[in-house]
Scaffold this motif. Structure first.
Motif, mmCIF file in Angstrom:
data_model
loop_
_atom_site.group_PDB
_atom_site.id
_atom_site.type_symbol
_atom_site.label_atom_id
_atom_site.label_comp_id
_atom_site.label_asym_id
_atom_site.label_seq_id
_atom_site.Cartn_x
_atom_site.Cartn_y
_atom_site.Cartn_z
ATOM 1 N N GLY A 1 0.818 -1.213 0.000
ATOM 2 C CA GLY A 1 0.000 0.000 0.000
ATOM 3 C C GLY A 1 0.842 1.250 0.000
ATOM 4 N N VAL A 2 2.047 1.146 -0.588
ATOM 5 C CA VAL A 2 3.008 2.247 -0.563
ATOM 6 C C VAL A 2 2.884 3.067 -1.848
ATOM 7 C CG1 VAL A 2 5.461 2.826 -0.471
ATOM 8 C CG2 VAL A 2 4.597 0.875 0.827
ATOM 9 N N ILE A 3 2.504 4.311 -1.719
ATOM 10 C CA ILE A 3 2.374 5.181 -2.887
ATOM 11 C C ILE A 3 3.741 5.746 -3.272
ATOM 12 C CG2 ILE A 3 1.278 7.256 -3.819
ATOM 13 C CD1 ILE A 3 -0.644 4.870 -3.232
ATOM 14 N N ASP A 4 4.420 6.365 -2.315
ATOM 15 C CA ASP A 4 5.764 6.904 -2.537
ATOM 16 C C ASP A 4 6.753 5.846 -2.039
ATOM 17 O OD1 ASP A 4 8.157 8.265 -2.693
ATOM 18 O OD2 ASP A 4 7.558 9.890 -1.350
ATOM 19 N N LYS A 5 7.379 5.147 -2.956
ATOM 20 C CA LYS A 5 8.210 4.002 -2.586
ATOM 21 C C LYS A 5 9.595 4.359 -2.070
ATOM 22 C CE LYS A 5 5.915 0.550 -5.400
ATOM 23 N NZ LYS A 5 6.097 -0.583 -6.315
ATOM 24 N N LEU A 6 10.050 5.585 -2.279
ATOM 25 C CA LEU A 6 11.401 5.939 -1.858
ATOM 26 C C LEU A 6 11.597 5.870 -0.341
ATOM 27 C CD1 LEU A 6 14.163 6.557 -2.940
ATOM 28 C CD2 LEU A 6 13.572 8.995 -2.932
ATOM 29 N N PRO A 7 10.684 6.414 0.483
ATOM 30 C CA PRO A 7 10.871 6.250 1.934
ATOM 31 C C PRO A 7 10.853 4.785 2.371
ATOM 32 C CG PRO A 7 9.326 8.025 1.495
ATOM 33 C CD PRO A 7 9.575 7.342 0.177
ATOM 34 N N ALA A 8 10.030 3.955 1.726
ATOM 35 C CA ALA A 8 9.998 2.520 2.052
ATOM 36 C C ALA A 8 11.318 1.864 1.657
ATOM 37 C CB ALA A 8 8.824 1.853 1.344
ATOM 38 N N TYR A 9 11.884 2.273 0.515
ATOM 39 C CA TYR A 9 13.196 1.785 0.080
ATOM 40 C C TYR A 9 14.255 2.146 1.120
ATOM 41 C CZ TYR A 9 17.675 2.086 -2.414
ATOM 42 O OH TYR A 9 18.998 1.979 -2.772
ATOM 43 N N GLU A 10 14.271 3.400 1.543
ATOM 44 C CA GLU A 10 15.261 3.855 2.520
ATOM 45 C C GLU A 10 15.146 3.074 3.825
ATOM 46 O OE1 GLU A 10 14.261 8.005 2.471
ATOM 47 O OE2 GLU A 10 15.671 8.430 0.826
ATOM 48 N N ALA A 11 13.917 2.804 4.257
ATOM 49 C CA ALA A 11 13.707 2.036 5.489
ATOM 50 C C ALA A 11 14.196 0.596 5.316
ATOM 51 C CB ALA A 11 12.229 2.053 5.877
ATOM 52 N N ALA A 12 13.934 -0.005 4.160
ATOM 53 C CA ALA A 12 14.376 -1.381 3.907
ATOM 54 C C ALA A 12 15.899 -1.468 3.880
ATOM 55 C CB ALA A 12 13.783 -1.896 2.594
ATOM 56 N N VAL A 13 16.534 -0.499 3.257
ATOM 57 C CA VAL A 13 17.997 -0.480 3.195
ATOM 58 C C VAL A 13 18.571 -0.339 4.609
ATOM 59 C CG1 VAL A 13 19.998 0.865 2.404
ATOM 60 C CG2 VAL A 13 18.133 0.353 0.814
ATOM 61 N N GLN A 14 18.018 0.569 5.380
ATOM 62 C CA GLN A 14 18.496 0.762 6.757
ATOM 63 C C GLN A 14 18.248 -0.490 7.595
ATOM 64 O OE1 GLN A 14 16.706 4.076 8.802
ATOM 65 N NE2 GLN A 14 18.152 3.958 10.492
ATOM 66 N N GLU A 15 17.078 -1.077 7.464
ATOM 67 C CA GLU A 15 16.720 -2.276 8.216
ATOM 68 C C GLU A 15 17.677 -3.437 7.913
ATOM 69 O OE1 GLU A 15 13.142 -5.028 7.139
ATOM 70 O OE2 GLU A 15 12.394 -3.441 8.450
ATOM 71 N N ALA A 16 18.096 -3.545 6.658
ATOM 72 C CA ALA A 16 19.006 -4.621 6.237
ATOM 73 C C ALA A 16 20.470 -4.273 6.500
ATOM 74 C CB ALA A 16 18.801 -4.922 4.756
ATOM 75 N N ARG A 17 20.717 -3.076 7.023
ATOM 76 C CA ARG A 17 22.082 -2.588 7.246
ATOM 77 C C ARG A 17 22.889 -2.638 5.947
ATOM 78 N NH1 ARG A 17 22.544 -5.645 12.847
ATOM 79 N NH2 ARG A 17 21.392 -4.151 14.087
#
Length: 171
Positions: free
Chosen positions: A74-90
């Motif tokens: 349900g993500v409209i703007d995917k860039l913040p979700a991308y940034e969170a995934a990258v941070q979460e995965a270190r």
């Protein structure tokens, strides 16, 4: 070396069709080749995340089957979700790959270290990609991309040998 793989769903893990049942439930079909490749990616130590613009219970179920914990729907703007995934995965942008097919993935494809578009992607997504698969989304494109990434990481032979040994009961 790519450590994190971020996947779109519709048009990448599926064909992009949106069939509905008579009760109005969205139905999704996933390719078994992609599922095995995802397991190989994980066996090689790779991390995965799913970022989808739509919300579907089938995506949660498939992700659970495959052991993918990082699912954002349900993500409209995917860039913040991308940034969170990258941070979460270190991870970093440089060691992240994204597989996309359409305009919502463009910011991610332009940001990550290894942008991949599926064969049925929009021209803009293909232009942003470092690699365009021969297979279409939902037809083994993710499996093709994972094999390429594992080969470039230098782990394809090792991970497939381990997988085959385990399947033969020699693990």
């Amino acid at each position: 070396m790519i450590r994190l793989l971020i996947l779109d769903v519709d048009g990448v893990l599926t064909t992009g069709e949106l069939p509905y049942s008579a009760t109005g439930n969205e139905v999704k079909s996933f390719n078994v080749l992609d599922g095995l490749a995802i397991k190989l990616w994980q066996a090689a130590g790779g991390r995965l995340a799913i970022i989808s613009g739509r919300q579907a219970a089938a995506v949660e179920a498939r992700a659970k089957d495959l052991g993918i914990d990082s699912v954002r729907q349900g993500v409209i703007d995917k860039l913040p979700a991308y940034e969170a995934a990258v941070q979460e995965a270190r991870a970093t942008d440089a060691d992240t790959a994204v597989i996309g097919d359409d305009l919502p993935e463009l910011p991610l494809l332009r940001r990550c270290g290894y942008p991949i578009a599926v064969a049925n992607a929009t021209p803009a997504a293909k232009r942003a990609a470092r690699y365009v698969t021969r297979r279409r989304g939902g037809d083994g494109a993710v499996a093709e991309a994972i094999e390429r990434l594992l080969r470039e990481n230098g782990t394809w032979s090792q991970v497939t040998a381990r997988w085959n040994a385990r399947a033969a009961g020699r693990d």
